[in-house]
Enzyme design. Structure first.
Site, PDB file in Angstrom:
ATOM      1  CD1 TRP A   1      -2.095  -2.208   1.875  1.00 20.44           C
ATOM      2  CD2 TRP A   1      -2.930  -1.302   0.020  1.00 20.44           C
ATOM      3  NE1 TRP A   1      -3.085  -3.038   1.421  1.00 20.44           N
ATOM      4  CE2 TRP A   1      -3.617  -2.516   0.286  1.00 20.44           C
ATOM      5  CE3 TRP A   1      -3.279  -0.549  -1.108  1.00 20.44           C
ATOM      6  CZ2 TRP A   1      -4.642  -2.985  -0.547  1.00 20.44           C
ATOM      7  CZ3 TRP A   1      -4.308  -1.020  -1.926  1.00 20.44           C
ATOM      8  CH2 TRP A   1      -4.974  -2.216  -1.636  1.00 20.44           C
TER       9      TRP A   1
ATOM     10  CE  LYS B   1      -7.580  -2.207   4.090  1.00 26.76           C
ATOM     11  NZ  LYS B   1      -7.752  -3.517   3.453  1.00 26.76           N
TER      12      LYS B   1
ATOM     13  CG  ASP C   1      -3.078   4.023   4.581  1.00 29.23           C
ATOM     14  OD1 ASP C   1      -4.093   3.851   5.289  1.00 29.23           O
ATOM     15  OD2 ASP C   1      -2.874   3.385   3.521  1.00 29.23           O
TER      16      ASP C   1
END
Length: 367
Positions: free
Chosen positions: A103, A197, A173
């Site tokens: 990511w 999530k 993040d």
């Protein structure tokens, strides 16, 4: 439900049963509104109450100072890969990126469209650890320093907040470990995370940004990604994902009721230790590639049948687990293997069921 099914999906992920049942009960009529939250006008008092309640619980759980804005945006983490440089790169025209997994790699690629990107870490062939700070190369003139707190694909997680040069904003993040442990918001310039999530359903992204970072987006920044416009309009510049916002608010109320971030951290340590310990005690039958001090509490990745894994044995593991109600354990397609995502909504009892299954599977299939 948890007694029969445990859903280890990496995202969209498990929502607490208690929250799901509440959402079900009020689905067709929210309080005294006579309509569903999905039907409420985003300008109505009822929805304003939902927004205000969400902001209150976020500020309370994270102890967010008054000089930080809370924004609710769309586009998930991928949208923020662009939004961050579009809003912050204009400060110096360059930024530092700490790449520790898939990511952060994608975020780096996106940011390079809008300015110069400096890679803080030496390039790694495999993402299995967070390199020692002695090899980091941080630019004191960077617009910001960016990192991903938890890499869901590789199962790598920062256990501490990185130290950055004075005056350089830290951007994070936190999509997959938001609200799983206490942390000091004031160490960050900007934090974001998609809700799907660990804190809700897909469709909404929670952004927390220090006010002094507003006001200077790049000229090419689309209005929908402009933090300043979003902040000025109270996240209502366009119609927001109203129901996803409501779900996030209910999930965070549940976190508060259960004991807050301190309790979530205790549970996540216990849950992850249950699985890492059986891996480490399996004499190589199960194998986790991540350095112990960089192991994720949220996403435990491992191979079955040795360090490289045996595809037929891993398929048998996933299928056999599913037959016992242990769902969504297949690893990310880019790395294979097994992945158990242990987000806040996953109970200790559910993880204990997985551990017991792993013990039996090892005994029955070691030969």
């Amino acid at each position: 439900m948890e007694g029969k099914i445990t859903y280890f999906s990496p995202g969209p992920a498990k929502i607490p049963d208690e929250v799901l049942l509440h959402l079900q009960k009020e689905l067709v009529c929210h309080k005294n509104s006579h309509v569903s939250v999905m039907e409420l006008s985003h300008r109505s008092k009822d929805f304003t109450d939902i927004l205000d309640g969400l902001e209150r619980v976020v500020r309370e759980l994270l102890n967010v100072p008054a000089n930080y804005k809370i924004l609710l945006m769309q586009g998930g983490g991928t949208g923020q890969f662009a939004a961050v440089p579009l809003n912050l790169m204009s400060r110096k025209g360059k930024a530092d990126y700490i790449v520790t997994g898939s990511w952060s790699s994608k975020a780096t690629k996106e940011a390079s469209k809008y300015g110069t990107v400096n890679l803080v870490l030496p390039k790694m062939d495999r993402f299995t650890h967070i390199p020692d700070k002695s090899v980091w190369k941080l630019d004191p003139e960077a617009s910001y320093v960016y990192y991903c707190a938890n890499e869901t694909v590789e199962g790598v997680e920062f256990q501490d907040i990185p130290e950055v040069p004075e005056g350089v904003p830290l951007v994070c993040d936190m999509s997959s470990n938001y609200f799983s442990r206490p942390f000091d918001v004031t160490k960050f310039g900007l934090i974001y995370g998609g809700a799907q999530k660990n804190i809700g359903s897909s469709g909404v992204t929670l952004v927390i940004i220090r006010e002094d970072l507003l006001g200077s987006p790049l000229p090419v920044c689309p209005t929908i990604l402009d933090y300043t416009i979003t902040a000025k309009n109270g996240s209502l510049y366009n119609t927001p994902p109203t129901y996803a916002i409501h779900v996030m608010g209910e999930v965070l109320k549940w976190v508060k009721k259960e004991g807050g971030l301190e309790e979530m951290e205790k549970r996540s340590i216990k849950k992850s230790n249950l699985i890492y310990s059986i891996i480490d005690e399996s004499d190589g039958f199960y194998s986790n590639p991540v350095e112990s001090k960089s192991r994720s509490r949220m996403n435990v990745v491992f191979r079955v049948g040795g360090a490289k894994g045996k595809e037929d044995l891993e398929k048998k593991f996933v299928d056999s687990a599913a037959a016992e109600g242990l769902l969504s354990l297949k690893g990310h397609r880019s790395v294979g293997g097994i992945r158990a995502s242990l987000y806040n909504a996953i109970t200790v009892e559910g993880v204990t069921r997985l551990r017991s299954f792993m013990e039996r599977f090892c005994k029955e299939n070691r030969a």
